[in-house]
Each structure stands twice: as C-alpha cells, then as structure tokens.
Design an enzyme around this catalytic site. Structure first.
Site, PDB file in Angstrom:
ATOM      1  N   ARG A 175       0.843  -1.209   0.000  1.00  0.00           N
ATOM      2  CA  ARG A 175       0.000   0.000   0.000  1.00  0.00           C
ATOM      3  C   ARG A 175       0.870   1.248   0.000  1.00  0.00           C
ATOM      4  O   ARG A 175       0.456   2.312   0.428  1.00  0.00           O
ATOM      5  CB  ARG A 175      -0.921  -0.051   1.226  1.00  0.00           C
ATOM      6  CG  ARG A 175      -1.912  -1.201   1.119  1.00  0.00           C
ATOM      7  CD  ARG A 175      -2.635  -1.495   2.400  1.00  0.00           C
ATOM      8  NE  ARG A 175      -1.716  -1.944   3.433  1.00  0.00           N
ATOM      9  CZ  ARG A 175      -2.099  -2.626   4.518  1.00  0.00           C
ATOM     10  NH1 ARG A 175      -3.362  -2.939   4.680  1.00  0.00           N
ATOM     11  NH2 ARG A 175      -1.218  -2.972   5.423  1.00  0.00           N
ATOM     12  N   CYS A 195       0.999  20.853  -9.645  1.00  0.00           N
ATOM     13  CA  CYS A 195      -0.439  20.828  -9.341  1.00  0.00           C
ATOM     14  C   CYS A 195      -0.869  19.380  -9.123  1.00  0.00           C
ATOM     15  O   CYS A 195      -1.390  19.036  -8.071  1.00  0.00           O
ATOM     16  CB  CYS A 195      -1.215  21.468 -10.481  1.00  0.00           C
ATOM     17  SG  CYS A 195      -0.915  23.236 -10.552  1.00  0.00           S
ATOM     18  N   ILE A 259     -12.662  27.740 -11.620  1.00  0.00           N
ATOM     19  CA  ILE A 259     -12.959  28.171 -12.990  1.00  0.00           C
ATOM     20  C   ILE A 259     -12.548  29.635 -13.107  1.00  0.00           C
ATOM     21  O   ILE A 259     -13.036  30.479 -12.345  1.00  0.00           O
ATOM     22  CB  ILE A 259     -14.471  28.029 -13.279  1.00  0.00           C
ATOM     23  CG1 ILE A 259     -14.870  26.547 -13.235  1.00  0.00           C
ATOM     24  CG2 ILE A 259     -14.824  28.659 -14.630  1.00  0.00           C
ATOM     25  CD1 ILE A 259     -16.380  26.330 -13.378  1.00  0.00           C
ATOM     26  N   TYR A 260     -11.641  29.933 -14.038  1.00  0.00           N
ATOM     27  CA  TYR A 260     -11.239  31.326 -14.250  1.00  0.00           C
ATOM     28  C   TYR A 260     -12.392  32.079 -14.917  1.00  0.00           C
ATOM     29  O   TYR A 260     -13.131  31.529 -15.747  1.00  0.00           O
ATOM     30  CB  TYR A 260      -9.980  31.409 -15.117  1.00  0.00           C
ATOM     31  CG  TYR A 260      -8.728  31.006 -14.378  1.00  0.00           C
ATOM     32  CD1 TYR A 260      -8.156  31.845 -13.409  1.00  0.00           C
ATOM     33  CD2 TYR A 260      -8.102  29.781 -14.619  1.00  0.00           C
ATOM     34  CE1 TYR A 260      -7.003  31.478 -12.716  1.00  0.00           C
ATOM     35  CE2 TYR A 260      -6.953  29.408 -13.932  1.00  0.00           C
ATOM     36  CZ  TYR A 260      -6.410  30.262 -12.978  1.00  0.00           C
ATOM     37  OH  TYR A 260      -5.280  29.897 -12.284  1.00  0.00           O
TER      38      TYR A 260
HETATM   39  N1  LIG Z   1      -3.440  28.611 -15.630  1.00  0.00           N
HETATM   40  C1  LIG Z   1      -2.939  27.419 -15.920  1.00  0.00           C
HETATM   41  N2  LIG Z   1      -3.778  26.392 -16.154  1.00  0.00           N
HETATM   42  C2  LIG Z   1      -3.303  25.167 -16.454  1.00  0.00           C
HETATM   43  O1  LIG Z   1      -4.119  24.254 -16.660  1.00  0.00           O
HETATM   44  C3  LIG Z   1      -1.904  24.980 -16.502  1.00  0.00           C
HETATM   45  C4  LIG Z   1      -1.050  26.058 -16.262  1.00  0.00           C
HETATM   46  N3  LIG Z   1      -1.599  27.271 -15.967  1.00  0.00           N
HETATM   47  N4  LIG Z   1       0.289  25.945 -16.354  1.00  0.00           N
HETATM   48  C5  LIG Z   1       0.920  24.687 -16.577  1.00  0.00           C
HETATM   49  C6  LIG Z   1       0.071  23.661 -17.186  1.00  0.00           C
HETATM   50  C7  LIG Z   1      -0.112  23.675 -18.654  1.00  0.00           C
HETATM   51  N5  LIG Z   1      -1.444  23.058 -18.806  1.00  0.00           N
HETATM   52  C8  LIG Z   1      -2.276  23.459 -19.840  1.00  0.00           C
HETATM   53  C9  LIG Z   1      -2.158  24.734 -20.342  1.00  0.00           C
HETATM   54  C10 LIG Z   1      -2.922  25.131 -21.416  1.00  0.00           C
HETATM   55  C11 LIG Z   1      -3.816  24.238 -21.993  1.00  0.00           C
HETATM   56  C12 LIG Z   1      -4.560  24.680 -23.199  1.00  0.00           C
HETATM   57  O2  LIG Z   1      -4.459  25.796 -23.620  1.00  0.00           O
HETATM   58  N6  LIG Z   1      -5.283  23.814 -23.822  1.00  0.00           N
HETATM   59  C13 LIG Z   1      -5.990  24.107 -25.053  1.00  0.00           C
HETATM   60  C14 LIG Z   1      -5.385  23.421 -26.251  1.00  0.00           C
HETATM   61  C15 LIG Z   1      -3.922  23.482 -26.311  1.00  0.00           C
HETATM   62  C16 LIG Z   1      -3.349  22.720 -27.487  1.00  0.00           C
HETATM   63  O3  LIG Z   1      -3.968  22.686 -28.555  1.00  0.00           O
HETATM   64  O4  LIG Z   1      -2.267  22.160 -27.322  1.00  0.00           O
HETATM   65  C17 LIG Z   1      -7.398  23.601 -24.939  1.00  0.00           C
HETATM   66  O5  LIG Z   1      -8.269  24.228 -25.521  1.00  0.00           O
HETATM   67  O6  LIG Z   1      -7.591  22.576 -24.263  1.00  0.00           O
HETATM   68  C18 LIG Z   1      -3.935  22.964 -21.474  1.00  0.00           C
HETATM   69  C19 LIG Z   1      -3.162  22.568 -20.396  1.00  0.00           C
HETATM   70  C20 LIG Z   1      -1.968  22.739 -17.548  1.00  0.00           C
HETATM   71  N7  LIG Z   1      -1.314  23.739 -16.776  1.00  0.00           N
HETATM   72  O1  LIG Z   2      -1.379  20.269 -14.603  1.00  0.00           O
HETATM   73  C1  LIG Z   2      -1.812  21.368 -14.237  1.00  0.00           C
HETATM   74  C2  LIG Z   2      -0.974  22.441 -14.010  1.00  0.00           C
HETATM   75  C3  LIG Z   2      -1.514  23.622 -13.616  1.00  0.00           C
HETATM   76  N1  LIG Z   2      -2.833  23.739 -13.424  1.00  0.00           N
HETATM   77  C4  LIG Z   2      -3.381  25.067 -13.035  1.00  0.00           C
HETATM   78  C5  LIG Z   2      -4.006  25.205 -11.693  1.00  0.00           C
HETATM   79  C6  LIG Z   2      -3.874  26.694 -11.453  1.00  0.00           C
HETATM   80  O2  LIG Z   2      -4.889  27.381 -12.163  1.00  0.00           O
HETATM   81  C7  LIG Z   2      -2.541  27.030 -12.070  1.00  0.00           C
HETATM   82  C8  LIG Z   2      -1.407  26.950 -11.082  1.00  0.00           C
HETATM   83  O3  LIG Z   2      -1.438  28.074 -10.259  1.00  0.00           O
HETATM   84  P1  LIG Z   2      -1.147  27.987  -8.684  1.00  0.00           P
HETATM   85  O4  LIG Z   2      -1.289  29.396  -8.229  1.00  0.00           O
HETATM   86  O5  LIG Z   2       0.240  27.469  -8.528  1.00  0.00           O
HETATM   87  O6  LIG Z   2      -2.173  27.062  -8.077  1.00  0.00           O
HETATM   88  O7  LIG Z   2      -2.344  26.028 -13.054  1.00  0.00           O
HETATM   89  C9  LIG Z   2      -3.677  22.685 -13.658  1.00  0.00           C
HETATM   90  O8  LIG Z   2      -4.902  22.771 -13.512  1.00  0.00           O
HETATM   91  N2  LIG Z   2      -3.133  21.523 -14.038  1.00  0.00           N
END
Ligand SMILES: Nc1nc(=O)c2c([nH]1)NC[C@@H]1CN(c3ccc(C(=O)N[C@@H](CCC(=O)O)C(=O)O)cc3)CN21
Ligand SMILES: O=c1ccn([C@H]2C[C@H](O)[C@@H](COP(=O)(O)O)O2)c(=O)[nH]1
Length: 326
Positions: A175, A195, A259-260
């Site tokens: 475990r 995260c 949710i932003y």
């Molecule tokens: N604010 C924030 N949210 C996150 O989810 C996040 C971070 N920061 N920083 C690190 C990583 C990167 N991750 C992310 C960041 C962006 C997308 C995103 O823009 N997704 C788009 C498509 C991107 C693509 O085509 O590659 C989508 O519409 O899902 C997804 C995961 C998860 N993490």
């Molecule tokens: O894998 C991931 C990486 C990042 N996130 C999101 C969660 C938050 O919105 C930001 C990180 O900001 P903190 O202020 O450090 O919490 O990125 C995610 O959902 N998944």
C-alpha cells in the site's frame, strides 16, 4: 463525460469568487472527487475537442524528465511555453537557466528526485550505514562539518516511477506504491510548483487489475482538468501494460477546483451540450504487454512515443478554447 460537466455546474453553483496570483479571478470550490471505471471507457472530455496529442506529448515529456518547454514542443505540446517564457516572476528567478527552462518540474521529480544523506562515520553504526547507502546507489560527495561534528555527504537521484513499477511487479500487495512531486527543497527553483502531485497505484492481484488515486492540489477546470484527466488515465494504462494488469479505477481528487472568469463562456457553452459516450484508448502493440510476454521491460517508460497512443471511437463537440492564466 458527464462527471466533468457536473463538476463545472457544482463549482458555478457552490463555489466562491476569489483572487489569486494570476490577477484573473476564479470561482473556487474547496475539495472535489471524480471517479472513473476505465473498463467503461477513457475519460476524454466530449463537450469540446480534447487536444489529445498535446496532452500525450506532455505526459511523455514528464516520463523523460524534461524541464524545457522546447522539449515539450518537440513532443507536440505547446502548453508550457507561457509558463517558461512569459511569467515575469519566473523570468526574474535566478534558478531559470535559459530560454524555455522550467526548472526541476514534474518529470524531474518523478524520475530524478534528488536525495541526500549525511552520515556520521564515527558513530557506532556509521560504517554499516555507509555500506548500506553505497549499496543503494548513493555516492559520496564529500565531507561536511556541522555543529562541531563531521559527516559524509552522499547523493543519489531517485527514480520514483521506476520504483513504483518494480514494487507492482515484486510486491503488488503493498500500500506504499506512490510517487510525489512536492519537493520542498526545490519548489522555488520551479516555474510552477506541481499541481498534480501525488500518484498512488493500487493493485488487485486476484482480478489482475490496477487502479490509480491522483491528488491535484489546484486545478484549472477549463483548461487543465481535461489534460490532467487524460494524462492520468493514459499513465495508468501504460503502467498496467508494462506490469501485466488491466487498468480499472481512476480516482481524481482535487484540492482547489476553480474556474477562471474568462473561461465561463467556454464552460457554459459546454454545459449546453449533451456528452457523447467515452472513447477507448489504444496503446500500440509494440509496447510489450507483461501479461503476455512475462518479460519486465520498464525501459519503455522512456521509449514510448506520442504516436503509440490513440483514441478509438472519439466523438466530440466542436473545439472551444480560452486564454490560459499565466
Ligand atoms: N493557468 C494554468 N492552467 C493550467 O491548466 C496549466 C497552467 N496554468 N500551467 C501549466 C500547465 C499547462 N497546462 C495546460 C495549459 C494550457 C492548456 C490549453 O491551452 N489547452 C488548449 C489546447 C492546447 C493545445 O492545442 O495544445 C485547450 O483548448 O484545451 C492545457 C493545459 C496545464 N497547466
Ligand atoms: O497540470 C496542471 C498544471 C496547472 N494547473 C493550473 C491550476 C492553477 O490554475 C494554475 C497553477 O497556479 P497555482 O497558483 O500554482 O495554483 O495552473 C492545472 O490545472 N493543471
């Protein structure tokens, strides 16, 4: 994937508006759980198009201990570019090595967690401790003097994920099969502290099934969660393939589920859409199935390529996207 939409609705109904470091307000709900039976399908969002290739590229970057956004881009994943090159605090951080550097994030901790031991060779068990540490792969870095005493400083990089696979093979009833990303000693060296940070594998040897509990301290439900769900489930499938177990329960615990504000339109649009049945994940035949070969080949953790993963029967609504909070 109804569970995703239920969570979105739950946050809208019961969450509270909060400020955070990004300057973009979010509605946050403290504590949420999603649970999937992977035998019933793969947890891909269907209320928009999941960027599946990008998510798998990210997972493969983690498996290879990448710390550079350029390496993620090379794997078909651009989602780290902004964290590497557009966050003012990170740009001013002395630990940032160069353009695209992210610091020792995720995969570095998963595959190369830095471990140090300080052993006093003069105490009664000193030489036995030293012998044990060296047998475990630690190597001597040197002598240090502290509080009037002397010690031998030793170091090794721990491959936590490999240790998990070894234990699944050797002691499946354990475990304690888990890996962790929250390394306090290096948080300030990272572009973003992890995260998704605690992964625990649970094996049922009788049914030959393997499950995963994943803890995410902070989850961006609009953009991050669809990626995190897909990657957690894909990792469980891969680990199951390499150790001979069928993937079963995937339980996904969230600390701060938010949710932003600028994602609300995208999510309301998704709430108005009827989810489709879940697709199936197919992993290429070249990835050896331990249940068939009986040969343990954990080196495939590093050898898998993005093209080794595909979704079968993925029906989804049209793509939707929104800006990422940096
Ligand atoms: N604010 C924030 N949210 C996150 O989810 C996040 C971070 N920061 N920083 C690190 C990583 C990167 N991750 C992310 C960041 C962006 C997308 C995103 O823009 N997704 C788009 C498509 C991107 C693509 O085509 O590659 C989508 O519409 O899902 C997804 C995961 C998860 N993490
Ligand atoms: O894998 C991931 C990486 C990042 N996130 C999101 C969660 C938050 O919105 C930001 C990180 O900001 P903190 O202020 O450090 O919490 O990125 C995610 O959902 N998944």
């Amino acid at each position: 994937m109804k569970q995703y939409l239920d969570l979105v609705q739950n946050i809208i109904d019961h969450g509270a508006w909060q400020q955070n470091r990004t300057g973009i307000r979010s509605i946050s709900l403290p504590g949420a759980t999603l649970r999937f039976d992977l035998q019933q399908g793969f947890p891909a969002v269907t209320s928009k198009k999941l960027a599946f290739k990008s998510a798998i590229g990210e997972m493969i970057g983690f498996l290879r201990a990448s710390r550079s956004a350029a390496e993620f881009r090379g794997l078909g994943c651009k989602v780290w570019d902004q964290n590497a090159n557009q966050n003012r605090q990170w740009l001013a951080n002395p630990y940032r090595l160069q353009e695209d550097d992210l610091g020792p994030v995720y995969g570095v901790q998963w595959r190369q967690w830095p471990a140090y031991k300080l052993i006093d060779p003069d105490q009664p068990q000193g030489s036995a401790q030293l012998a044990d540490a060296l047998a475990q792969g630690y190597r001597r870095l040197g002598f240090v003097e502290e509080n009037g005493g002397r010690g031998v400083l030793l170091y090794k990089a721990i491959d936590q994920l490999r240790q998990c696979l070894d234990t699944i093979i050797g002691d499946p009833g354990s475990r304690r099969i888990l890996f962790h990303g929250w390394n306090w000693a290096q948080l300030e060296e990272m572009a973003l502290p992890p995260c998704h940070l605690l992964y625990q594998f649970l094996v049922n040897p009788t049914e030959r099934e393997i499950s995963l509990c994943l803890y995410i301290r902070s989850n961006d439900i609009g953009l991050g969660a669809p990626f995190n769900l897909a990657e957690g489930a894909a990792l469980l499938h891969l680990v199951g393939r390499l150790t001979g177990y069928a993937p079963r329960w995937f339980t996904y615990f969230i600390g701060d589920a938010h949710i932003y504000e600028n994602h609300l339109d995208m999510l309301r649009e998704q709430l108005a859409r009827e989810p489709f049945p879940s697709p199936k994940l197919v992993i290429a035949d070249r990835i050896p199935d331990y249940a068939i070969t009986g040969q343990y080949q954990p080196e495939w953790l590093e050898k898998v390529e993005p093209g080794d993963f595909r979704l079968e029967g993925y029906r989804h609504h049209p793509p939707l996207t929104a800006p990422m909070a940096v």
